[in-house]
Enzyme design. Sequence first.
Site, short mmCIF file in Angstrom:
data_model
loop_
_atom_site.label_atom_id
_atom_site.label_comp_id
_atom_site.label_asym_id
_atom_site.label_seq_id
_atom_site.Cartn_x
_atom_site.Cartn_y
_atom_site.Cartn_z
N GLY A 4 0.87 -1.18 0.00
CA GLY A 4 0.00 0.00 0.00
C GLY A 4 0.90 1.22 0.00
O GLY A 4 1.36 1.66 1.05
N SER A 25 -0.37 8.36 13.68
CA SER A 25 -0.80 9.75 13.50
C SER A 25 0.36 10.64 13.13
O SER A 25 1.49 10.42 13.54
CB SER A 25 -1.46 10.30 14.76
N ASN A 55 -6.46 3.50 9.25
CA ASN A 55 -7.38 3.97 10.28
C ASN A 55 -8.55 3.02 10.41
O ASN A 55 -9.69 3.35 10.11
CB ASN A 55 -7.90 5.37 9.90
N HIS A 101 -7.77 9.57 19.98
CA HIS A 101 -6.84 10.66 19.59
C HIS A 101 -7.53 11.56 18.57
O HIS A 101 -7.51 12.79 18.68
CB HIS A 101 -5.56 10.06 19.00
N ASN A 102 -8.13 10.96 17.56
CA ASN A 102 -8.77 11.76 16.53
C ASN A 102 -9.99 12.52 17.07
O ASN A 102 -10.24 13.65 16.66
CB ASN A 102 -9.17 10.88 15.34
N GLU A 141 -8.69 15.40 18.75
CA GLU A 141 -8.24 16.33 17.71
C GLU A 141 -9.42 17.16 17.19
O GLU A 141 -9.30 18.38 17.01
CB GLU A 141 -7.60 15.50 16.58
N LYS A 191 -6.11 5.34 18.90
CA LYS A 191 -5.99 6.23 17.74
C LYS A 191 -7.33 6.92 17.46
O LYS A 191 -7.38 8.10 17.14
CB LYS A 191 -5.50 5.46 16.50
N ALA A 208 0.45 4.43 -1.24
CA ALA A 208 -0.04 5.80 -1.43
C ALA A 208 0.77 6.69 -0.47
O ALA A 208 1.78 6.25 0.06
CB ALA A 208 -1.54 5.86 -1.14
#
Length: 476
Positions: free
Chosen positions: A9, A128, A102, A186-187, A190, A183, A11
């Site tokens: 992967g 992150s 994610n 965390h977001n 955020e 995570k 990208a």
Amino acid sequence: TSAQIGVTGLAVMGRNLARNFARNGYSVAVHNRTVSRTRALVEEFGHEGAFVAAETAKDFVAALERPRRLVVMVKAGEPTDAVIEEFAPLLEPGDMIIDGGNAHFADTRRRERELREHGIHFVGTGISGGEEGALHGPSIMPGGSVESYGSLGPMLEKISAKAADGAPCVTHVGPDGAGHFVKMVHNGIEYADMQLIGEAYQLLRDVAGYSPAQIADIFRTWNTGRLDSYLIEITAEVLSHVDAGGKPFVDVVVDQAEQKGTGRWTVQIALDLGVPVSGIAEAVFARSLSGHAALREASRGLAGPKPTPLAESEAAAFADRVEQALYASKIVSYTQGFHEIAAGSEEYGWDIDLGEVASIWRGGCIIRAAFLDRIRTAYDARSDLPSLLSDETFAREIAAAQDDWREVLVAATRQGVPTPGFAAALAYYDALRAERLPAALTQGQRDFFGAHTYRRVDREGAFHTLWGGDRSEVPA
Ligand code: NBP
């Protein structure tokens, strides 16, 4: 040639993560469904380290030393399952699949369970820091088995961000989905941080009457104090930016905020766990509201005050109060987020060390901030802290901030500036402080219409009042 780690992967995230491993001296096998991406990576960045380009899944797996460490950086959801289906049959017991996407932690739990039956370690890993973080050092939140961390940990520690004291921003968060759960929160935090910053900006603009460039300077000043953080820093950058026509960038961007889903998950899961994350929820709802263009258009004519900016002489004092309100609200957001992590840890038996979570968020990730060191200190001093608000230092800071916090909300309300984040945070704080809550009345209503019963402050047991009869009380 045998590679120490593989990345499939390629990208933006996968490519940069592969380069990060290579730049740190690891030999890296690289693979992507569309072969051109693999070739492009090696052509452009091959000189940075030891890459082994693999065009087929079989070649990719064959290129890895055993036990194999295979990092998957594809789009979360079905693509991740497709990649697992493709690679799992080629792997052997003891090999590791590290999902750095994610993913929803429930998917991670399922995948971990399924692969464990085949002796394969599935390591759901929150990463992150965006593209830059992936390349220069992200904050990394791996779940999965302790055994997998033994093999993987040193490599992740090498490529991760480092906190100011040099500590790597990675730790074994806990089993199965713990890393992706952390995570996710965390977001969510955020989202809340961004919303609170947005509200501070709007107040400085509409109530204090400052221009975007002046507000950028205020944020720069704040960034030298206790609010020192990546998000405050980039806020100043965005606010001082002007477009090619010389207009403030923030005035020419469509004011409809988008989202990819991790903030929403944080709130959905909090609802399931029964954890009040009202600040995070308001942040998610604020983005959603902003996107309802037709609804907003239809509502523009509704009555309300038009903000009248303060006199210049009062603006600076108001800005100081906004800093207090922002800081106090931020403490509440983190209190709520850490409560959710504690609740998830309890529900799923993860035994997450909250101080460690704060520690690995100090660098690399989007919410990195000086503030996180304070949270780490609070949990290090007392790992069973019931809430961040019970920490003496934070409690003292909120005590000092609260008059200004309330004043800012009064001004916002009077002038009609929406501040759902600040308001939700203060309501949470006041509700926790309250001697008595109207929940007693709610219990009375529930007993009235549904005989749901209630408990009494002065006696053990559950009771019901015969509301439709003589209103005497009976044991339930
Ligand atoms: P994307 O999320 O845009 O995913 C693109 C990659 O997925 C390409 O390599 C693509 O291969 C591959 N892929 C897809 Br789509 N379907 C596939 C399938 N069925 N089989 C195999 N490969 C498939 O990439 P990204 O933005 O680099 O993000 C990667 C992961 O990292 C995501 O889970 C993302 O949520 C997470 N993440 C991103 C950021 C960020 O800042 N962007 C930050 C933190 C985490 P192809 O080239 O053949 O189409």
